[in-house]
Design a protein around this motif. Structure first.
Motif, PDB file in Angstrom:
ATOM      1  N   ILE A  50     -29.149  20.990   2.073  1.00 39.12           N
ATOM      2  CA  ILE A  50     -29.710  20.099   1.055  1.00 39.12           C
ATOM      3  C   ILE A  50     -30.252  18.830   1.715  1.00 39.12           C
ATOM      4  CG2 ILE A  50     -29.178  18.702  -0.995  1.00 39.12           C
ATOM      5  CD1 ILE A  50     -29.266  21.835  -1.365  1.00 39.12           C
ATOM      6  N   LYS A  51     -29.486  18.269   2.656  1.00 40.79           N
ATOM      7  CA  LYS A  51     -29.949  17.073   3.363  1.00 40.79           C
ATOM      8  C   LYS A  51     -31.219  17.350   4.147  1.00 40.79           C
ATOM      9  CE  LYS A  51     -25.535  14.743   3.800  1.00 40.79           C
ATOM     10  NZ  LYS A  51     -24.463  14.322   4.711  1.00 40.79           N
ATOM     11  N   ALA A  52     -31.377  18.584   4.605  1.00 36.12           N
ATOM     12  CA  ALA A  52     -32.582  18.971   5.354  1.00 36.12           C
ATOM     13  C   ALA A  52     -33.719  19.358   4.410  1.00 36.12           C
ATOM     14  CB  ALA A  52     -32.258  20.122   6.302  1.00 36.12           C
ATOM     15  N   ASP A  53     -33.539  19.105   3.130  1.00 32.40           N
ATOM     16  CA  ASP A  53     -34.540  19.364   2.087  1.00 32.40           C
ATOM     17  C   ASP A  53     -34.893  20.845   1.959  1.00 32.40           C
ATOM     18  OD1 ASP A  53     -35.982  18.320  -0.045  1.00 32.40           O
ATOM     19  OD2 ASP A  53     -37.834  18.230   1.120  1.00 32.40           O
ATOM     20  N   ARG A  54     -33.890  21.695   2.158  1.00 34.32           N
ATOM     21  CA  ARG A  54     -34.059  23.131   1.917  1.00 34.32           C
ATOM     22  C   ARG A  54     -33.252  23.486   0.664  1.00 34.32           C
ATOM     23  NH1 ARG A  54     -33.967  22.990   7.761  1.00 34.32           N
ATOM     24  NH2 ARG A  54     -31.712  23.232   7.783  1.00 34.32           N
ATOM     25  N   ARG A  55     -33.763  23.068  -0.471  1.00 33.86           N
ATOM     26  CA  ARG A  55     -33.044  23.197  -1.733  1.00 33.86           C
ATOM     27  C   ARG A  55     -33.001  24.612  -2.278  1.00 33.86           C
ATOM     28  NH1 ARG A  55     -31.346  18.616  -3.776  1.00 33.86           N
ATOM     29  NH2 ARG A  55     -32.036  16.722  -2.770  1.00 33.86           N
ATOM     30  N   ASP A  56     -33.747  25.524  -1.677  1.00 30.70           N
ATOM     31  CA  ASP A  56     -33.678  26.908  -2.133  1.00 30.70           C
ATOM     32  C   ASP A  56     -32.305  27.520  -1.842  1.00 30.70           C
ATOM     33  OD1 ASP A  56     -34.069  26.941   0.633  1.00 30.70           O
ATOM     34  OD2 ASP A  56     -35.328  28.742   0.568  1.00 30.70           O
ATOM     35  N   VAL A  57     -31.489  26.793  -1.087  1.00 33.41           N
ATOM     36  CA  VAL A  57     -30.131  27.264  -0.826  1.00 33.41           C
ATOM     37  C   VAL A  57     -29.330  27.362  -2.131  1.00 33.41           C
ATOM     38  CG1 VAL A  57     -29.074  25.008  -0.348  1.00 33.41           C
ATOM     39  CG2 VAL A  57     -28.198  27.038   0.783  1.00 33.41           C
ATOM     40  N   TYR A  58     -29.641  26.501  -3.107  1.00 34.18           N
ATOM     41  CA  TYR A  58     -28.965  26.578  -4.411  1.00 34.18           C
ATOM     42  C   TYR A  58     -29.228  27.936  -5.065  1.00 34.18           C
ATOM     43  CZ  TYR A  58     -28.017  21.507  -4.648  1.00 34.18           C
ATOM     44  OH  TYR A  58     -27.565  20.248  -4.444  1.00 34.18           O
ATOM     45  N   ALA A  59     -30.496  28.317  -5.107  1.00 33.03           N
ATOM     46  CA  ALA A  59     -30.860  29.590  -5.740  1.00 33.03           C
ATOM     47  C   ALA A  59     -30.245  30.768  -4.986  1.00 33.03           C
ATOM     48  CB  ALA A  59     -32.381  29.740  -5.796  1.00 33.03           C
ATOM     49  N   GLY A  60     -30.267  30.704  -3.660  1.00 31.55           N
ATOM     50  CA  GLY A  60     -29.687  31.785  -2.860  1.00 31.55           C
ATOM     51  C   GLY A  60     -28.195  31.933  -3.095  1.00 31.55           C
ATOM     52  N   PHE A  61     -27.468  30.825  -3.079  1.00 29.61           N
ATOM     53  CA  PHE A  61     -26.021  30.889  -3.291  1.00 29.61           C
ATOM     54  C   PHE A  61     -25.701  31.343  -4.710  1.00 29.61           C
ATOM     55  CE2 PHE A  61     -21.776  29.051  -4.051  1.00 29.61           C
ATOM     56  CZ  PHE A  61     -21.091  29.701  -3.032  1.00 29.61           C
ATOM     57  N   THR A  62     -26.495  30.895  -5.667  1.00 27.86           N
ATOM     58  CA  THR A  62     -26.295  31.306  -7.056  1.00 27.86           C
ATOM     59  C   THR A  62     -26.449  32.815  -7.197  1.00 27.86           C
ATOM     60  OG1 THR A  62     -27.058  29.172  -7.873  1.00 27.86           O
ATOM     61  CG2 THR A  62     -27.128  31.015  -9.413  1.00 27.86           C
ATOM     62  N   LEU A  63     -27.485  33.375  -6.580  1.00 26.87           N
ATOM     63  CA  LEU A  63     -27.696  34.826  -6.650  1.00 26.87           C
ATOM     64  C   LEU A  63     -26.553  35.593  -5.990  1.00 26.87           C
ATOM     65  CD1 LEU A  63     -31.518  35.163  -6.009  1.00 26.87           C
ATOM     66  CD2 LEU A  63     -30.264  35.789  -8.085  1.00 26.87           C
ATOM     67  N   ILE A  64     -26.091  35.113  -4.859  1.00 24.40           N
ATOM     68  CA  ILE A  64     -24.974  35.771  -4.176  1.00 24.40           C
ATOM     69  C   ILE A  64     -23.738  35.746  -5.063  1.00 24.40           C
ATOM     70  CG2 ILE A  64     -23.382  35.603  -2.222  1.00 24.40           C
ATOM     71  CD1 ILE A  64     -26.149  36.721  -1.485  1.00 24.40           C
ATOM     72  N   CYS A  65     -23.466  34.613  -5.686  1.00 30.54           N
ATOM     73  CA  CYS A  65     -22.306  34.513  -6.587  1.00 30.54           C
ATOM     74  C   CYS A  65     -22.447  35.449  -7.784  1.00 30.54           C
ATOM     75  CB  CYS A  65     -22.105  33.075  -7.054  1.00 30.54           C
ATOM     76  SG  CYS A  65     -21.513  31.979  -5.747  1.00 30.54           S
ATOM     77  N   ARG A  66     -23.644  35.507  -8.365  1.00 32.00           N
ATOM     78  CA  ARG A  66     -23.867  36.396  -9.509  1.00 32.00           C
ATOM     79  C   ARG A  66     -23.710  37.859  -9.108  1.00 32.00           C
ATOM     80  NH1 ARG A  66     -29.223  35.162 -12.366  1.00 32.00           N
ATOM     81  NH2 ARG A  66     -28.418  36.807 -13.722  1.00 32.00           N
ATOM     82  N   LEU A  67     -24.210  38.216  -7.920  1.00 28.16           N
ATOM     83  CA  LEU A  67     -24.044  39.576  -7.423  1.00 28.16           C
ATOM     84  C   LEU A  67     -22.567  39.913  -7.265  1.00 28.16           C
ATOM     85  CD1 LEU A  67     -25.007  42.246  -6.128  1.00 28.16           C
ATOM     86  CD2 LEU A  67     -25.218  40.971  -3.968  1.00 28.16           C
ATOM     87  N   PHE A  68     -21.818  38.998  -6.676  1.00 25.59           N
ATOM     88  CA  PHE A  68     -20.393  39.222  -6.467  1.00 25.59           C
ATOM     89  C   PHE A  68     -19.657  39.372  -7.798  1.00 25.59           C
ATOM     90  CE2 PHE A  68     -16.054  37.960  -5.303  1.00 25.59           C
ATOM     91  CZ  PHE A  68     -15.837  38.841  -4.262  1.00 25.59           C
ATOM     92  N   MET A  69     -19.994  38.507  -8.758  1.00 29.14           N
ATOM     93  CA  MET A  69     -19.356  38.584 -10.072  1.00 29.14           C
ATOM     94  C   MET A  69     -19.697  39.901 -10.771  1.00 29.14           C
ATOM     95  SD  MET A  69     -17.560  35.804 -10.666  1.00 29.14           S
ATOM     96  CE  MET A  69     -17.445  35.690 -12.412  1.00 29.14           C
ATOM     97  N   THR A  70     -20.950  40.323 -10.663  1.00 25.92           N
ATOM     98  CA  THR A  70     -21.370  41.589 -11.267  1.00 25.92           C
ATOM     99  C   THR A  70     -20.601  42.751 -10.651  1.00 25.92           C
ATOM    100  OG1 THR A  70     -23.569  40.705 -11.725  1.00 25.92           O
ATOM    101  CG2 THR A  70     -23.341  43.108 -11.711  1.00 25.92           C
ATOM    102  N   ALA A  71     -20.469  42.741  -9.328  1.00 31.85           N
ATOM    103  CA  ALA A  71     -19.729  43.808  -8.644  1.00 31.85           C
ATOM    104  C   ALA A  71     -18.262  43.819  -9.087  1.00 31.85           C
ATOM    105  CB  ALA A  71     -19.830  43.640  -7.130  1.00 31.85           C
TER     106      ALA A  71
END
Length: 101
Positions: A50-71
């Motif tokens: 986030i400090k490096a201004d790569r905010r797409d990490v939020y979307a990536g982590f969210t998708l990983i969490c949703r995938l894990f929850m779905t599984a």
């Protein structure tokens, strides 16, 4: 004869050793200890992204969490396929990419 390691190479080697030692200690506390270690490490890495201004990490982590929850949900409902596929894929990726920096 091999050349001496640069400062960056030494730092990377020390970081790798630290990661492996911390995971070993966490493993001694059981699976929950390992999970908590990797969650702390992930949270720290996300903050750096986030400090490096790569905010797409939020979307990536969210998708990983949703995938894990779905599984987990599908496994609880009696369908192990997604869980098993996810675990096999994750193990394969982790084995091919040991922790560093």
């Amino acid at each position: 004869m091999t050349r001496p390691l640069t400062g960056a190479e030494l730092a990377a080697e020390r970081r790798q050793s630290w990661l492996l030692e911390e995971e070993r200690r966490a493993r001694a506390r059981g699976d929950q200890g390992r999970m908590e270690f990797w969650l702390r490490l992930t949270r720290s890495r996300i903050a750096k992204e986030i400090k490096a201004d790569r905010r797409d990490v939020y979307a990536g982590f969210t998708l990983i969490c949703r995938l894990f929850m779905t599984a987990m949900d599908k496994r609880a409902a009696g369908d192990q396929r997604l869980w098993n596929d996810l675990m096999q894929y994750a193990q394969k990726v982790v084995d091919q990419n040991p922790p560093r920096n």
